[in-house]
Design an enzyme around this catalytic site. Structure first.
Site, PDB file in Angstrom:
ATOM      1  N   HIS A 159      -9.355   0.835   4.716  1.00  0.00           N
ATOM      2  CA  HIS A 159      -8.103   1.071   5.678  1.00  0.00           C
ATOM      3  C   HIS A 159      -8.293   1.967   6.821  1.00  0.00           C
ATOM      4  CE1 HIS A 159      -4.021   2.317   6.340  1.00  0.00           C
ATOM      5  NE2 HIS A 159      -3.645   1.276   5.641  1.00  0.00           N
ATOM      6  N   GLY A 177       2.959  -0.965   4.274  1.00  0.00           N
ATOM      7  CA  GLY A 177       2.773   0.511   3.967  1.00  0.00           C
ATOM      8  C   GLY A 177       4.236   0.721   3.690  1.00  0.00           C
ATOM      9  N   GLY A 178       4.798   1.393   4.681  1.00  0.00           N
ATOM     10  CA  GLY A 178       6.344   1.888   4.777  1.00  0.00           C
ATOM     11  C   GLY A 178       7.298   1.051   4.110  1.00  0.00           C
ATOM     12  N   GLU A 187      -5.356  -5.117  10.662  1.00  0.00           N
ATOM     13  CA  GLU A 187      -4.325  -4.283  10.842  1.00  0.00           C
ATOM     14  C   GLU A 187      -4.385  -3.289  11.869  1.00  0.00           C
ATOM     15  OE1 GLU A 187      -2.282  -2.933   7.009  1.00  0.00           O
ATOM     16  OE2 GLU A 187      -4.202  -1.829   6.880  1.00  0.00           O
ATOM     17  N   SER A 195       3.468  -2.289  10.061  1.00  0.00           N
ATOM     18  CA  SER A 195       4.970  -2.146  10.374  1.00  0.00           C
ATOM     19  C   SER A 195       5.641  -3.588  10.108  1.00  0.00           C
ATOM     20  CB  SER A 195       5.309  -1.730  11.601  1.00  0.00           C
ATOM     21  OG  SER A 195       4.798  -0.266  11.941  1.00  0.00           O
ATOM     22  N   GLU A 239      -6.696   4.548   7.749  1.00  0.00           N
ATOM     23  CA  GLU A 239      -6.395   5.910   7.671  1.00  0.00           C
ATOM     24  C   GLU A 239      -7.919   6.570   6.824  1.00  0.00           C
ATOM     25  OE1 GLU A 239      -2.607   5.567   5.395  1.00  0.00           O
ATOM     26  OE2 GLU A 239      -2.032   4.853   7.122  1.00  0.00           O
ATOM     27  N   ASN A 271       0.862  -1.126  -0.136  1.00  0.00           N
ATOM     28  CA  ASN A 271      -0.069  -0.006   0.019  1.00  0.00           C
ATOM     29  C   ASN A 271       1.063   1.310  -0.038  1.00  0.00           C
ATOM     30  OD1 ASN A 271      -1.922   1.894   0.479  1.00  0.00           O
ATOM     31  ND2 ASN A 271      -2.333   1.359   2.607  1.00  0.00           N
ATOM     32  N   TRP A 272       1.085   1.711  -1.170  1.00  0.00           N
ATOM     33  CA  TRP A 272       1.895   3.053  -1.285  1.00  0.00           C
ATOM     34  C   TRP A 272       1.428   4.347  -0.621  1.00  0.00           C
ATOM     35  CZ3 TRP A 272       4.164   2.499  -6.902  1.00  0.00           C
ATOM     36  CH2 TRP A 272       4.999   1.390  -7.066  1.00  0.00           C
ATOM     37  N   LYS A 273       0.113   4.297  -0.336  1.00  0.00           N
ATOM     38  CA  LYS A 273      -0.519   5.328   0.105  1.00  0.00           C
ATOM     39  C   LYS A 273      -0.288   6.462  -0.730  1.00  0.00           C
ATOM     40  CE  LYS A 273       0.217   3.442   4.828  1.00  0.00           C
ATOM     41  NZ  LYS A 273       0.215   3.562   6.285  1.00  0.00           N
ATOM     42  N   GLY A 321       2.325   2.280  10.657  1.00  0.00           N
ATOM     43  CA  GLY A 321       3.267   3.445  10.447  1.00  0.00           C
ATOM     44  C   GLY A 321       4.007   3.852  11.773  1.00  0.00           C
TER      45      GLY A 321
END
Ligand code: PEP
Length: 260
Positions: A96, A235-236, A168, A214, A98, A9-11, A174
């Site tokens: 998600h 993500g990251g 999640e 993470s 976010e 997930n590149w956001k 993150g």
């Protein structure tokens, strides 16, 4: 046997098409034609077409990070499932944290998007997870239950089997904090149990349930080895090809060893 799905997930990253294409190409080259683990990249909408071209000839799937529930019409700023399929998408992330926590998305809205995603023949990745406060108040199962029952309402067993879930914990996204394998496996087992009660054992055994929060190359293997963890939503660490490939490699090793 469920095949692991590792999705990036590149956001809202990276900030240029050139960097996005280079990242996708690095992952494509590193993975080659391996299909022992399923892989998908979920870049921002504006890069989807270009990343689809970059991934040509590769088994890597392409996912969007959200979609709208209507098929077309006067919905300024929204994107439909059919549009995503048209630019090469195979997957779509829904609900998600976010979006749930940052933008107020409800489980009822996630459900409408899910129905539309299935209609469009996309593979949905539906996210659930508790906040730190909810975990401390021992409400993890109640929160996950509300999100599952609301987001997945009305699905047939066959539709459920084709839907990916991602557990999640919000406190791990993150933050560099990761659920321990025991914490993660406990919630995944709870989710699998709910799926069995609601859709039957056979369906529950087919649903891919990813862990996200993470995940990094150095913790991926122990998480992916858990019996009810069927992949990772990353993500990251999906923004650096070598890190993302390291997570895929962990998935390949776990697969080669055979899951319990
Ligand atoms: C995510 O965005 O779904 C996620 C899990 O992020 P990170 O890996 O950075 O925690």
């Amino acid at each position: 046997m469920r095949t692991l799905l590792i999705a990036g997930n590149w956001k809202m990253n990276p900030i240029s098409t050139e960097t996005a294409v280079a990242l996708a190409e690095g992952i494509k080259t590193g993975l080659g034609t391996a299909t022992d683990v399923h892989v998908a990249l979920c870049p921002p909408f504006v890069y989807l077409s270009r990343i689809d071209q970059a991934l040509e000839g590769s088994p890597v799937g392409l996912g969007a990070q959200d979609m709208f529930w209507e098929a077309a019409g006067a919905f300024t700023g929204e994107i439909s499932g059919a549009m995503l399929v048209d630019v090469g998408c195979t997957h779509v992330i829904l609900g998600h944290s976010e979006r749930r926590h940052g933008l107020g998305e409800t489980s009822a809205e996630v459900n409408k998007k899910l129905v539309a995603a299935i209609e469009a023949k996309l593979i949905p990745i539906v996210c659930v997870g508790e906040t730190k406060e909810e975990r401390l108040a021992e409400q993890t199962e109640a929160v996950v239950l509300e999100q599952l029952s609301g987001s997945l309402a009305g699905l047939s067993a066959e539709q459920m089997a084709g839907t990916v879930l991602a557990y999640e914990p919000v406190w791990a996204i993150g933050t560099g904090l990761t659920a321990t394998r025991e914490q993660a496996q406990a919630v995944h087992a709870f989710i699998r149990g709910w799926l069995a009660q609601t859709f039957g054992e056979a369906t529950a055994a087919r649903v891919v349930v990813q862990y996200g929060g993470s995940v990094k190359p150095d913790n991926a293997q122990e998480l992916l080895a858990c019996p009810d963890i069927d992949g990772a939503l990353v993500g990251g660490a999906s923004l650096k090809a070598s890190d993302f490939l390291g997570i895929i490699k962990a998935g390949q090793e776990v697969t080669a060893l055979g899951k319990p």
